[in-house]
Write an enzyme that holds these catalytic residues in place. Structure first.
Site, mmCIF file in Angstrom:
data_model
loop_
_atom_site.group_PDB
_atom_site.id
_atom_site.type_symbol
_atom_site.label_atom_id
_atom_site.label_comp_id
_atom_site.label_asym_id
_atom_site.label_seq_id
_atom_site.Cartn_x
_atom_site.Cartn_y
_atom_site.Cartn_z
ATOM 1 C CE LYS A 33 -19.421 -40.118 -25.510
ATOM 2 N NZ LYS A 33 -19.527 -40.420 -26.952
ATOM 3 C CE1 TYR A 248 -10.917 -61.876 -1.160
ATOM 4 C CE2 TYR A 248 -10.730 -59.659 -2.090
ATOM 5 C CZ TYR A 248 -11.333 -60.555 -1.219
ATOM 6 O OH TYR A 248 -12.324 -60.130 -0.399
#
Ligand SMILES: *Cc1c(COP(=O)(O)O)cnc(C)c1O
Length: 339
Positions: A33, A248
């Protein structure tokens, strides 16, 4: 562009260990999955087939279709049937859904033994059998899922006890309803490695096959090897003086003069931002400042940088688990298989 390598020898080593514990590779259902835990669905499916695995577990019909050619049997954990298929088997997660399955659909019945997420309740078994027969579904197996196989032993044992009870009741019900012998399975990776004498029909194994199971003190678990590594390429380099900020928020300040490389892998590609300012690569290279969407800065000027070769180490820096680190990796990153 950042890229992923998949180490086939490590994968096969892990499958050897798993097959030994499960007493045969025919017992293994590889959980694929979420893009095979970020490894790449088709890449892992093809390697699993080469190894001799014939069963897979996925979340959705779309995933099952994508790998249908590689397996004999695919269990879909949570999706509504889209078409009848000899190979694809759907999960019944509650009583209400049974009437929505088209007749003759292959199904597995999930039973809640204590996780309290999906599955019918233990006292709903008879009702479920009645509805399954009424809907003319083809019941293949009954299974459950553990909440604490890698954590609380008392919960793990209670769920095992509950599932033993389920097996007893189901066997009697199958006989009463004139059904064929049903298969049973409950173990995920941690449960398989915690069980000394595995006797069920199948094991749904994910994280152990990818080499990132964490069970300290378990010799077999410690012999597993991570399959996935991630490399990034340098976009630019710069020379920075002492006392200069990077990225940042200007959250990192150089403590000395240094050469810094900026690499093409950021949170947009699946590098959890929680690792900002607190991650060191396997080669001991520090991540400097905040991770941006497509960039991260390291104390390195190498053209190519190994970002990680063990998701568990990244998980510790991010305060997360290897599952999240791996599944965050975007499908468009190139996957290269190392033979
Ligand atoms: C994801 C999943 C697994 C695999 O768990 P691992 O810990 O990765 O082995 C097994 N069973 C179910 C129902 C799952 O959802």
């Amino acid at each position: 562009m950042a890229y992923i390598t998949l180490n086939k020898q490590h994968f096969f080593n892990n499958l050897d260990i798993i097959a030994q514990r499960s007493k045969g590779k025919d017992k293994i259902a590889l959980v694929l999955k979420d893009n095979a835990y970020g490894h790449g669905l088709r890449e892992m499916a093809a390697m699993a087939q080469e190894y001799g695995i014939s069963r897979a577990v996925v979340r959705s019909y779309v995933e099952a279709k994508e790998i249908e050619e590689f397996f004999d049997y695919i269990l879909v954990l949570a999706d509504t049937p889209q078409e009848k298929s000899a190979k694809i088997c759907y999960t019944i997660n509650d009583l209400d859904s049974i009437s929505k399955f088209p007749k003759k659909t292959k199904v597995e019945l999930k039973v809640n033994t204590g996780m309290n997420r999906n599955g019918i309740e233990m006292d709903e078994l008879r009702e479920a059998f009645f509805l399954i027969q009424k809907q003319e579904l083809e019941l293949e197996a009954v299974f459950t899922h553990h909440s604490c196989a890698d954590e609380d032993q008392s919960v793990f044992e209670q769920q095992n006890k509950n599932f033993a009870q389920v097996k007893k009741e189901v066997t009697a019900l199958a006989e009463a309803f004139g059904m064929k012998r049903l298969r049973f399975h409950s173990a995920n990776s941690a449960a398989l490695f915690q069980t000394d004498d595995f006797t069920e029909d199948m094991v749904r194994v994910g994280i152990a096959a990818y080499g990132c199971l964490e069970l300290s003190g378990n010799v077999d678990a410690e012999a597993l090897q991570p399959v996935l590594s991630l490399y990034a390429k340098r976009n630019s380099t710069r020379h920075l003086d002492k006392g200069v900020c990077i990225g940042y928020g200007a959250s990192y300040t150089t403590s000395r003069e240094c050469q810094v490389g900026n690499y093409d892998f950021g949170y947009g590609d699946g590098f959890l931002r929680a690792c900002s300012n607190r991650y060191e690569t396997p080669e001991g290279i520090l991540l400097l400042g905040r991770i941006s969407m497509d960039n991260s800065s390291f104390l390195s000027v190498a053209e190519e940088l190994l970002i990680f070769n063990d998701a568990r180490v990244v998980a510790r820096a991010a305060g997360s688990i290897s599952y999240e680190i791996l599944t965050a990796l975007k499908p468009y990153l190139k996957r290269v298989i190392l033979e």
